[in-house]
Structure formats: structure tokens, C-alpha cells
Design an enzyme around this catalytic site. Sequence first.
Site, PDB file in Angstrom:
ATOM      1  N   GLY A  12       0.807  -1.218   0.000  1.00  0.00           N
ATOM      2  CA  GLY A  12       0.000   0.000   0.000  1.00  0.00           C
ATOM      3  C   GLY A  12       0.837   1.263   0.000  1.00  0.00           C
ATOM      4  CB  ALA A  13       4.367   1.835  -0.593  1.00  0.00           C
ATOM      5  CB  SER A  14       0.533   3.683  -4.606  1.00  0.00           C
ATOM      6  OG  SER A  14      -0.726   3.357  -4.029  1.00  0.00           O
ATOM      7  N   GLY A  18       1.929   4.622   3.794  1.00  0.00           N
ATOM      8  CA  GLY A  18       2.908   3.754   3.155  1.00  0.00           C
ATOM      9  C   GLY A  18       3.923   4.534   2.337  1.00  0.00           C
ATOM     10  CE  LYS A  37      -6.520  -2.713  -4.709  1.00  0.00           C
ATOM     11  NZ  LYS A  37      -7.956  -3.020  -4.583  1.00  0.00           N
ATOM     12  CG  ASP A  69      -5.547  -7.387  -4.709  1.00  0.00           C
ATOM     13  OD1 ASP A  69      -5.536  -7.610  -3.477  1.00  0.00           O
ATOM     14  OD2 ASP A  69      -6.587  -7.108  -5.334  1.00  0.00           O
ATOM     15  CE1 TYR A 163     -10.354  -0.764   9.153  1.00  0.00           C
ATOM     16  CE2 TYR A 163     -10.815   0.334  11.247  1.00  0.00           C
ATOM     17  CZ  TYR A 163     -10.004   0.144  10.136  1.00  0.00           C
ATOM     18  OH  TYR A 163      -8.841   0.870  10.021  1.00  0.00           O
TER      19      TYR A 163
END
Length: 272
Positions: A12-14, A18, A37, A69, A163
Site C-alpha cells: 500500500g505504498a502508492s 505507506g 494495486k 493485490d 473492521y
Amino acid sequence: MSLQGKTLFITGASRGIGLAIALRAARDGANVVVAAKTELPDPRLPGTIHAAVEEINQVGGRGLACACDVRFAEQVQAAVEKCVTAFGGIDVLVNNASAIHLSGTLETPMKRYDLMHDVNARGAFLCSQACLPFLLLSSNPHILNISPPLHMESRWFAPHLAYTMAKYGMSLCVLGMAAEFEDQGVAVNALWPRTVIATAAVQNLLGGDEVVRRSRKPSIMADAAYLVLNRDSRECTGNFFVDEEVLRAAGVNEFDHYSVTPGSDLIPDFFL
């Protein structure tokens, strides 16, 4: 204190936390795998894996884009293999990828339940499992899960049970893996923010501009993560860190520059 030459695999580093952690490490000259992703620009969300790599390279790191993913084992394994081929190993795994849907039991579609558990709890377990053979070869291996402290009280579960279960699943990975791999020197810790952090999820799902204005920037999580990841892995494991507490322990007493709106009344994170 430096991550120069270390290889970080960050899910999730986009964007968001992250990306902030990636850039903080990159300033030392670290190798950073952006495992996320988003390959193409999306008007609803900032950032792509390729844009993140450009930023990483610009500040002095070596970035590698891996379309991944975390719900799918074959994609995770392919990303790990690409990382090891490019950089020779893995020193740090940051399980940051997350899915959120705040709703009560009767209002939670099972599709959302499955997504949260697949990305959060299962994703963290899967990525850890895939990276551990290489982490075990590192001189100072760390797994850092972006997940909350474990407090088994109903008030943390009742408002959004699905969650909480999914995020606590990530924290249970910390509890179990820290003990499982302690003798082998792999540090497994969690990090969570004291306040709301200004991310795309907050902007789009959790209150919009007003909540963002009363939030802190992702850089506070990045600075706290940096301090944790520089610690001796054999002496720092099984902890549920809070960003502000990590920084205070390191002598930081001024936090206003982390606020989106300096001087604003910050909103506490709902798990604390």
C-alpha cells in the site's frame, strides 16, 4: 541511525502512510519496493506505484514498482521474487495495505467483510509468510504492521465489529509472530497513530475536508516508523507502538508541524 542500503517491502505504498514511510527510508538511500494495486491514475485517489517510485528515486532511494493485490498469494509471491532479484534480499516488511468500512453488523455487506479480512488480517499474514524466508537472512530484520494496540473491550468492537476484527487480526499477527520468531532475531511490531492521519480514506470515507483539517500528516507515522525500524531487532519486538509516544521517547516534544492545520483541535484516533 540509517536505513542506507536496506531493502524495504511496503504494501500500500502508492499513497498515504505507506508512501510517507517509503520516502523517509529513501532519503537514507534505501531500496524500496512499492507493492500496491494502483498502476493507472484514478481521479478518486492520488498516486500510482510508478509515481511513488519516481518520488523515491528523486529523494535518493532506489524504488521498484510491483503491481500487487495482497489478497492473492501468487501476486505477493511474484512481488517478493521481483524484489529479491532486484535487491538481493529483504530487510524490512511494512504491512500497511488496508481496507476499511465502518458499519454495524446489520449494515455490513459480506463483500465488505471479506475484503477487509482478506486485505488486513490475511494480507498481513500472507506477506509476512512470503517475506520471512528472506528476512531471516537479514542482519536486522523487521516486520511492522500498521495496526492498533490490542484492547479486548467491547467499546472498540461494537461500533464497527467487522473492521475491528480485521485490524485486530493484523495485531494478532504481531502478538504471535513476535514470539514465534524472537529466537531467530526477527522483530515484529505494530505502529498506530495517536490522532487521525490525513489520508485518502479520511478524505473520501471518514469525514472529508473538515476531518482532514483536524488531522496530522502521514509524516508523523513515517518518522515514528523510521525510529522503530532502526532499532536492534533482537531487542525490540512484540510492541504496540503509538507514533507520538515513539517520538517523545526519542526526545521530540514539538508536534505542531505535523498538523495539517497547525494549532487546530486534533481528532483522536478511534482505537485509542
